[in-house]
Each structure stands twice: as structure tokens, then as C-alpha cells.
Design a protein around this motif. Structure first.
Motif, PDB file in Angstrom:
ATOM      1  N   ASN A 194       0.836  -1.198   0.000  1.00 38.22           N
ATOM      2  CA  ASN A 194       0.000   0.000   0.000  1.00 38.22           C
ATOM      3  C   ASN A 194       0.875   1.254   0.000  1.00 38.22           C
ATOM      4  OD1 ASN A 194      -1.482   2.224   1.812  1.00 38.22           O
ATOM      5  ND2 ASN A 194      -3.003   1.083   0.627  1.00 38.22           N
ATOM      6  N   HIS A 195       1.898   1.256   0.840  1.00 36.89           N
ATOM      7  CA  HIS A 195       2.838   2.383   0.912  1.00 36.89           C
ATOM      8  C   HIS A 195       3.524   2.610  -0.438  1.00 36.89           C
ATOM      9  CE1 HIS A 195       6.214   4.849   2.323  1.00 36.89           C
ATOM     10  NE2 HIS A 195       7.002   3.976   1.725  1.00 36.89           N
ATOM     11  N   CYS A 196       3.905   1.544  -1.119  1.00 33.02           N
ATOM     12  CA  CYS A 196       4.604   1.666  -2.403  1.00 33.02           C
ATOM     13  C   CYS A 196       3.705   2.181  -3.514  1.00 33.02           C
ATOM     14  CB  CYS A 196       5.228   0.327  -2.795  1.00 33.02           C
ATOM     15  SG  CYS A 196       6.711  -0.074  -1.831  1.00 33.02           S
ATOM     16  N   GLN A 197       2.416   2.132  -3.308  1.00 31.35           N
ATOM     17  CA  GLN A 197       1.483   2.685  -4.297  1.00 31.35           C
ATOM     18  C   GLN A 197       1.514   4.214  -4.306  1.00 31.35           C
ATOM     19  OE1 GLN A 197      -2.434   1.043  -3.475  1.00 31.35           O
ATOM     20  NE2 GLN A 197      -1.484  -0.938  -3.080  1.00 31.35           N
ATOM     21  N   MET A 198       1.882   4.816  -3.196  1.00 28.46           N
ATOM     22  CA  MET A 198       1.789   6.266  -3.066  1.00 28.46           C
ATOM     23  C   MET A 198       2.675   7.011  -4.078  1.00 28.46           C
ATOM     24  SD  MET A 198       1.391   6.315   1.058  1.00 28.46           S
ATOM     25  CE  MET A 198       0.190   7.595   1.400  1.00 28.46           C
ATOM     26  N   PRO A 199       3.972   6.706  -4.189  1.00 28.05           N
ATOM     27  CA  PRO A 199       4.777   7.387  -5.212  1.00 28.05           C
ATOM     28  C   PRO A 199       4.297   7.094  -6.631  1.00 28.05           C
ATOM     29  CG  PRO A 199       6.192   6.362  -3.581  1.00 28.05           C
ATOM     30  CD  PRO A 199       4.801   5.865  -3.317  1.00 28.05           C
ATOM     31  N   LEU A 200       3.752   5.902  -6.843  1.00 27.30           N
ATOM     32  CA  LEU A 200       3.208   5.575  -8.165  1.00 27.30           C
ATOM     33  C   LEU A 200       1.997   6.441  -8.463  1.00 27.30           C
ATOM     34  CD1 LEU A 200       3.528   1.695  -7.899  1.00 27.30           C
ATOM     35  CD2 LEU A 200       4.944   3.227  -9.307  1.00 27.30           C
ATOM     36  N   ASN A 201       1.146   6.647  -7.473  1.00 29.88           N
ATOM     37  CA  ASN A 201      -0.003   7.535  -7.656  1.00 29.88           C
ATOM     38  C   ASN A 201       0.433   8.970  -7.923  1.00 29.88           C
ATOM     39  OD1 ASN A 201      -2.335   5.877  -7.496  1.00 29.88           O
ATOM     40  ND2 ASN A 201      -2.025   5.682  -5.298  1.00 29.88           N
ATOM     41  N   ILE A 254       3.378   9.991  -9.453  1.00 29.73           N
ATOM     42  CA  ILE A 254       3.899  10.129 -10.814  1.00 29.73           C
ATOM     43  C   ILE A 254       2.791   9.975 -11.853  1.00 29.73           C
ATOM     44  CG2 ILE A 254       4.624   7.716 -11.080  1.00 29.73           C
ATOM     45  CD1 ILE A 254       7.028   8.753 -12.704  1.00 29.73           C
ATOM     46  N   LEU A 255       1.790   9.164 -11.553  1.00 30.68           N
ATOM     47  CA  LEU A 255       0.676   8.973 -12.493  1.00 30.68           C
ATOM     48  C   LEU A 255      -0.386  10.061 -12.372  1.00 30.68           C
ATOM     49  CD1 LEU A 255       0.384   5.097 -12.193  1.00 30.68           C
ATOM     50  CD2 LEU A 255       1.145   6.396 -14.212  1.00 30.68           C
ATOM     51  N   GLU A 256      -0.116  11.057 -11.522  1.00 30.23           N
ATOM     52  CA  GLU A 256      -0.982  12.231 -11.352  1.00 30.23           C
ATOM     53  C   GLU A 256      -2.372  11.867 -10.833  1.00 30.23           C
ATOM     54  OE1 GLU A 256      -0.756  14.912 -14.754  1.00 30.23           O
ATOM     55  OE2 GLU A 256       1.189  14.042 -15.270  1.00 30.23           O
ATOM     56  N   LYS A 257      -2.439  10.818 -10.006  1.00 31.52           N
ATOM     57  CA  LYS A 257      -3.706  10.393  -9.425  1.00 31.52           C
ATOM     58  C   LYS A 257      -3.936  11.025  -8.052  1.00 31.52           C
ATOM     59  CE  LYS A 257      -3.639   5.895 -11.731  1.00 31.52           C
ATOM     60  NZ  LYS A 257      -4.892   5.956 -12.471  1.00 31.52           N
ATOM     61  N   GLU A 258      -2.847  11.367  -7.352  1.00 26.79           N
ATOM     62  CA  GLU A 258      -2.943  11.851  -5.974  1.00 26.79           C
ATOM     63  C   GLU A 258      -1.651  12.572  -5.628  1.00 26.79           C
ATOM     64  OE1 GLU A 258      -4.314  12.845  -2.658  1.00 26.79           O
ATOM     65  OE2 GLU A 258      -5.586  11.215  -3.372  1.00 26.79           O
ATOM     66  N   ASP A 259      -1.745  13.626  -4.809  1.00 29.32           N
ATOM     67  CA  ASP A 259      -0.512  14.275  -4.342  1.00 29.32           C
ATOM     68  C   ASP A 259      -0.339  14.150  -2.836  1.00 29.32           C
ATOM     69  OD1 ASP A 259      -2.150  16.201  -3.165  1.00 29.32           O
ATOM     70  OD2 ASP A 259      -1.571  17.783  -4.542  1.00 29.32           O
ATOM     71  N   TYR A 260      -1.320  13.573  -2.150  1.00 31.90           N
ATOM     72  CA  TYR A 260      -1.276  13.309  -0.708  1.00 31.90           C
ATOM     73  C   TYR A 260      -1.005  14.558   0.124  1.00 31.90           C
ATOM     74  CZ  TYR A 260      -1.232   8.561  -2.426  1.00 31.90           C
ATOM     75  OH  TYR A 260      -1.556   7.401  -3.087  1.00 31.90           O
ATOM     76  N   GLY A 261      -1.310  15.707  -0.423  1.00 30.97           N
ATOM     77  CA  GLY A 261      -1.117  16.951   0.311  1.00 30.97           C
ATOM     78  C   GLY A 261       0.335  17.345   0.479  1.00 30.97           C
ATOM     79  N   VAL A 262       1.217  16.721  -0.279  1.00 28.34           N
ATOM     80  CA  VAL A 262       2.649  17.031  -0.207  1.00 28.34           C
ATOM     81  C   VAL A 262       2.872  18.444  -0.735  1.00 28.34           C
ATOM     82  CG1 VAL A 262       4.932  16.400  -1.073  1.00 28.34           C
ATOM     83  CG2 VAL A 262       3.284  14.615  -0.480  1.00 28.34           C
ATOM     84  N   LYS A 263       3.648  19.204   0.002  1.00 31.06           N
ATOM     85  CA  LYS A 263       3.964  20.584  -0.379  1.00 31.06           C
ATOM     86  C   LYS A 263       5.478  20.752  -0.499  1.00 31.06           C
ATOM     87  CE  LYS A 263      -0.311  21.980   0.061  1.00 31.06           C
ATOM     88  NZ  LYS A 263      -1.123  21.658  -1.038  1.00 31.06           N
ATOM     89  N   PRO A 264       5.919  21.692  -1.325  1.00 33.84           N
ATOM     90  CA  PRO A 264       7.360  21.957  -1.416  1.00 33.84           C
ATOM     91  C   PRO A 264       7.918  22.391  -0.066  1.00 33.84           C
ATOM     92  CG  PRO A 264       6.172  23.075  -3.175  1.00 33.84           C
ATOM     93  CD  PRO A 264       5.146  22.525  -2.228  1.00 33.84           C
ATOM     94  N   ALA A 294       8.224   9.562   5.492  1.00 35.17           N
ATOM     95  CA  ALA A 294       7.698  10.929   5.433  1.00 35.17           C
ATOM     96  C   ALA A 294       6.295  10.973   6.036  1.00 35.17           C
ATOM     97  CB  ALA A 294       7.662  11.401   3.993  1.00 35.17           C
ATOM     98  N   PRO A 295       5.982  12.040   6.749  1.00 36.11           N
ATOM     99  CA  PRO A 295       4.635  12.170   7.311  1.00 36.11           C
ATOM    100  C   PRO A 295       3.583  12.031   6.209  1.00 36.11           C
ATOM    101  CG  PRO A 295       6.063  13.920   8.125  1.00 36.11           C
ATOM    102  CD  PRO A 295       6.830  13.191   7.054  1.00 36.11           C
ATOM    103  N   GLY A 296       2.532  11.316   6.511  1.00 30.08           N
ATOM    104  CA  GLY A 296       1.467  11.102   5.551  1.00 30.08           C
ATOM    105  C   GLY A 296       1.668   9.882   4.667  1.00 30.08           C
ATOM    106  N   PHE A 297       2.857   9.280   4.721  1.00 29.52           N
ATOM    107  CA  PHE A 297       3.146   8.096   3.909  1.00 29.52           C
ATOM    108  C   PHE A 297       3.297   6.843   4.765  1.00 29.52           C
ATOM    109  CE2 PHE A 297       3.902  11.494   1.085  1.00 29.52           C
ATOM    110  CZ  PHE A 297       3.757  11.009  -0.193  1.00 29.52           C
ATOM    111  N   SER A 298       3.143   7.005   6.070  1.00 27.93           N
ATOM    112  CA  SER A 298       3.241   5.886   6.991  1.00 27.93           C
ATOM    113  C   SER A 298       1.897   5.156   7.035  1.00 27.93           C
ATOM    114  CB  SER A 298       3.597   6.405   8.391  1.00 27.93           C
ATOM    115  OG  SER A 298       3.693   5.342   9.286  1.00 27.93           O
ATOM    116  N   ILE A 299       1.936   3.846   6.878  1.00 25.06           N
ATOM    117  CA  ILE A 299       0.723   3.036   6.864  1.00 25.06           C
ATOM    118  C   ILE A 299       0.648   2.286   8.188  1.00 25.06           C
ATOM    119  CG2 ILE A 299      -0.573   1.241   5.651  1.00 25.06           C
ATOM    120  CD1 ILE A 299       0.026   3.799   3.964  1.00 25.06           C
TER     121      ILE A 299
END
Length: 147
Positions: A38-45, A47-57, A82-87
Motif C-alpha cells: 500500500n505504501h509503495c502505491q503512493m509514489p506511483l499515484n 507520478i501517475l498524477e492520481k494523488e498528491d497526498y497533500g505534499v507541499k514543497p 515521510a509524514p502522511g506516507f506511513s501506513i
């Protein structure tokens, strides 16, 4: 460091994922195998422009960590997530394996694409940087589970 966009890498990653089962134990870390998928899906989402998980610069994170995201040096064990990416919630292994397989297939179908959106935290990345970052993250967690 390999790039997800290189020939044969999609097959390598898929074969390694297929060696996992619901009882595969980690060599380090706190996630079980379903949580890891599940965690590994997050970076894939991302790059595929499906989700940004609220990540900010964040200039400090960018300065300290951006190059390590796609450098040739392997990440050490037990790096903080990283905060928000912990499952922390329980995940169904079979469901997570199916979802990550779909995402990997979609990313592989776009491997010849040259124009990629900026990363929400790291900004503009080249295709090579995106590809290395995706491979490095997947490789890190698959090594975590011994495949």
C-alpha cells in the motif's frame, strides 16, 4: 541505479512482487507486507498524477534529500517515513498486490513519455530522475521483504 523506464525493469519488479505472499516477513521496519505494498502505491499515484497526498514543497527537505531520492546510493534500513506516507492500518495483501500491479502496468505503459509533472515536494524532475526514484523506492521495500 536502475530506472523504472529501462527495458526489463517492469518485469523485474513484477517478478519480485510475485514472490511475496501474505505471510512474507520484513527483514527490518514496522510494516507488514500488505502495508508495504500500500505504501509503495503512493509514489506511483504521484507520478501517475492520481494523488498528491497533500505534499507541499519544502526547501529544507529539497536541499537535504532530493538528490538522495534518485542517486545510486542505496537507502539505509529503517529510514523514517515521510509524514502522511506511513501506513498503520491493516491492509489486505491480495487487494494491495492487485492494486500495485495495476499501477505498475499503467506506469510501464507510459515509459516512453518524456513530459512529467513536477513532483509536489521536489519540483521539476527529469524523466531519468523520476524513473530512478520509482525504482529505488520499490527496490528498497522489496529488499526489506527479501525479494
Amino acid at each position: 541505479m536502475k530506472s523504472f523506464f529501462e527495458d526489463g525493469v517492469y518485469e523485474e519488479i513484477t517478478n519480485r512482487i510475485n514472490k511475496l505472499d501474505g505471510s512474507t516477513q520484513p527483514k527490518w521496519g514496522k510494516m507488514d507486507v500488505g502495508q508495504m505494498l500500500n505504501h509503495c502505491q503512493m509514489p506511483l499515484n504521484i507520478i501517475l498524477e492520481k494523488e498528491d497526498y497533500g505534499v507541499k514543497p519544502n526547501w529544507l527537505i529539497n536541499l537535504l534529500f532530493k538528490k538522495s531520492m534518485y542517486s545510486d546510493k542505496l537507502w539505509r534500513k529503517n529510514l523514517p517515513t515521510a509524514p502522511g506516507f506511513s501506513i498503520k492500518t491493516e491492509k489486505d495483501f491480495e487487494v494491495e498486490k492487485q492494486v500495485i500491479s495495476i499501477l505498475l502496468k499503467e506506469l510501464n505503459s507510459q515509459k516512453n513519455r518524456d513530459d512529467w509533472q513536477p513532483h509536489p515536494a521536489f519540483g521539476k524532475l527529469t524523466k531519468a530522475e523520476w524513473g530512478k526514484m520509482q525504482y529505488k523506492h520499490l527496490d528498497h521495500h522489496l529488499r526489506q521483504f527479501g525479494v
